[in-house]
Design a protein around this motif. Structure first.
Motif, PDB file in Angstrom:
ATOM      1  N   ASP A 106       0.786  -1.228   0.000  1.00 58.89           N
ATOM      2  CA  ASP A 106       0.000   0.000   0.000  1.00 58.89           C
ATOM      3  C   ASP A 106       0.821   1.284   0.000  1.00 58.89           C
ATOM      4  O   ASP A 106       0.353   2.319  -0.451  1.00 58.89           O
ATOM      5  CB  ASP A 106      -0.950   0.033   1.197  1.00 58.89           C
ATOM      6  N   ASP A 107       2.052   1.239   0.572  1.00 59.54           N
ATOM      7  CA  ASP A 107       2.839   2.473   0.635  1.00 59.54           C
ATOM      8  C   ASP A 107       4.331   2.158   0.607  1.00 59.54           C
ATOM      9  O   ASP A 107       4.746   1.021   0.785  1.00 59.54           O
ATOM     10  CB  ASP A 107       2.472   3.309   1.862  1.00 59.54           C
ATOM     11  N   GLU A 108       5.111   3.200   0.385  1.00 62.04           N
ATOM     12  CA  GLU A 108       6.557   3.041   0.261  1.00 62.04           C
ATOM     13  C   GLU A 108       7.196   2.514   1.539  1.00 62.04           C
ATOM     14  O   GLU A 108       8.127   1.709   1.500  1.00 62.04           O
ATOM     15  CB  GLU A 108       7.185   4.380  -0.135  1.00 62.04           C
ATOM     16  N   GLY A 109       6.693   2.952   2.681  1.00 57.56           N
ATOM     17  CA  GLY A 109       7.219   2.470   3.942  1.00 57.56           C
ATOM     18  C   GLY A 109       7.125   0.950   4.063  1.00 57.56           C
ATOM     19  O   GLY A 109       8.059   0.296   4.506  1.00 57.56           O
ATOM     20  N   ALA A 110       5.984   0.413   3.654  1.00 61.25           N
ATOM     21  CA  ALA A 110       5.803  -1.043   3.685  1.00 61.25           C
ATOM     22  C   ALA A 110       6.745  -1.728   2.715  1.00 61.25           C
ATOM     23  O   ALA A 110       7.256  -2.818   3.002  1.00 61.25           O
ATOM     24  CB  ALA A 110       4.357  -1.394   3.368  1.00 61.25           C
ATOM     25  N   ALA A 111       7.000  -1.110   1.588  1.00 59.72           N
ATOM     26  CA  ALA A 111       7.897  -1.704   0.597  1.00 59.72           C
ATOM     27  C   ALA A 111       9.324  -1.792   1.133  1.00 59.72           C
ATOM     28  O   ALA A 111      10.049  -2.740   0.831  1.00 59.72           O
ATOM     29  CB  ALA A 111       7.881  -0.885  -0.685  1.00 59.72           C
ATOM     30  N   LEU A 112       9.724  -0.817   1.934  1.00 65.07           N
ATOM     31  CA  LEU A 112      11.099  -0.744   2.422  1.00 65.07           C
ATOM     32  C   LEU A 112      11.305  -1.429   3.757  1.00 65.07           C
ATOM     33  O   LEU A 112      12.441  -1.563   4.216  1.00 65.07           O
ATOM     34  CB  LEU A 112      11.529   0.717   2.521  1.00 65.07           C
ATOM     35  N   THR A 113      10.226  -1.914   4.390  1.00 63.90           N
ATOM     36  CA  THR A 113      10.321  -2.580   5.679  1.00 63.90           C
ATOM     37  C   THR A 113      10.477  -4.088   5.493  1.00 63.90           C
ATOM     38  O   THR A 113       9.575  -4.727   4.969  1.00 63.90           O
ATOM     39  CB  THR A 113       9.075  -2.293   6.539  1.00 63.90           C
ATOM     40  N   PRO A 114      11.612  -4.639   5.900  1.00 64.53           N
ATOM     41  CA  PRO A 114      11.796  -6.097   5.753  1.00 64.53           C
ATOM     42  C   PRO A 114      10.726  -6.850   6.540  1.00 64.53           C
ATOM     43  O   PRO A 114      10.333  -6.457   7.636  1.00 64.53           O
ATOM     44  CB  PRO A 114      13.176  -6.343   6.359  1.00 64.53           C
ATOM     45  N   GLY A 115      10.247  -7.917   5.940  1.00 62.24           N
ATOM     46  CA  GLY A 115       9.275  -8.771   6.606  1.00 62.24           C
ATOM     47  C   GLY A 115       7.835  -8.300   6.533  1.00 62.24           C
ATOM     48  O   GLY A 115       6.969  -8.932   7.105  1.00 62.24           O
ATOM     49  N   THR A 116       7.591  -7.187   5.846  1.00 63.41           N
ATOM     50  CA  THR A 116       6.225  -6.696   5.706  1.00 63.41           C
ATOM     51  C   THR A 116       5.425  -7.665   4.838  1.00 63.41           C
ATOM     52  O   THR A 116       5.889  -8.035   3.763  1.00 63.41           O
ATOM     53  CB  THR A 116       6.201  -5.303   5.057  1.00 63.41           C
ATOM     54  N   PRO A 117       4.250  -8.074   5.289  1.00 65.93           N
ATOM     55  CA  PRO A 117       3.415  -8.943   4.440  1.00 65.93           C
ATOM     56  C   PRO A 117       3.079  -8.225   3.135  1.00 65.93           C
ATOM     57  O   PRO A 117       2.769  -7.039   3.134  1.00 65.93           O
ATOM     58  CB  PRO A 117       2.161  -9.172   5.267  1.00 65.93           C
ATOM     59  N   ARG A 118       3.166  -8.932   2.061  1.00 63.67           N
ATOM     60  CA  ARG A 118       2.897  -8.369   0.738  1.00 63.67           C
ATOM     61  C   ARG A 118       1.494  -8.733   0.316  1.00 63.67           C
ATOM     62  O   ARG A 118       1.056  -9.866   0.467  1.00 63.67           O
ATOM     63  CB  ARG A 118       3.895  -8.900  -0.294  1.00 63.67           C
ATOM     64  N   ALA A 119       0.754  -7.759  -0.242  1.00 72.53           N
ATOM     65  CA  ALA A 119      -0.628  -8.002  -0.687  1.00 72.53           C
ATOM     66  C   ALA A 119      -0.657  -8.359  -2.149  1.00 72.53           C
ATOM     67  O   ALA A 119       0.182  -7.991  -2.908  1.00 72.53           O
ATOM     68  CB  ALA A 119      -1.486  -6.779  -0.433  1.00 72.53           C
TER      69      ALA A 119
END
Length: 119
Positions: A106-119
Motif C-alpha cells: 500500500d505504501d513506500e514504507g511497507a515496501a522498504l520494511t523487511p518482513g512486511t506482508p505483501r498483498a
C-alpha cells in the motif's frame, strides 16, 4: 520526455525507489521501462516501483512491470510495486490478475520494511 509522466528516483540503502506520477501508456511506457532498468541495475536487493500517484496505467505499463519483475528475479533482486487501495494502478493490476504475480504493497514504507506482508 513527455509531460504526461514524471519520474523520480531515491536510494535507500540496498533499495532503489522509482516513483511515477501521471499516465503510463504506449507513449510513456518506454520512459518507465528505462527508469526501472537503470534503477534495477543499481539496486543491490530491492527495486520499488511507486505507482501510487498514477492517473492511468495501460497495458504497455503493465508489460513494463512484468518485465521489470522478471529482470529483478533473474538478477537475484525483488520488485515491489506500491499501489494503495484507491490507486488506479491497483485496479489495473487486479483486473489483469497481476496482483497475484507481482508483490504489491500500500505504501513506500511497507515496501522498504523487511518482513512486511505483501498483498
Amino acid at each position: 520526455m513527455s509531460t504526461l509522466l514524471t519520474l523520480g528516483r531515491s536510494d535507500h540503502g540496498d533499495a532503489v525507489v522509482v516513483t511515477a506520477e501521471g499516465e503510463v501508456d504506449l507513449a510513456t511506457a518506454p520512459q518507465l521501462a528505462a527508469a526501472l532498468a537503470v534503477a534495477g541495475a543499481d539496486a543491490d536487493r530491492l527495486l520499488v516501483a511507486d505507482l501510487s500517484k498514477l492517473r492511468f496505467l495501460g497495458s504497455a505499463g503493465l508489460a513494463v512491470l512484468v518485465t521489470a519483475g522478471t529482470d529483478a528475479e533473474q538478477n537475484g533482486r525483488s520488485l515491489v510495486v506500491v499501489a494503495g487501495p484507491e490507486c488506479v494502478a491497483r485496479r489495473a493490476l487486479h483486473l489483469t490478475g497481476l496482483d497475484r504475480v507481482l508483490t504489491i504493497v500500500d505504501d513506500e514504507g511497507a515496501a522498504l520494511t523487511p518482513g512486511t506482508p505483501r498483498a
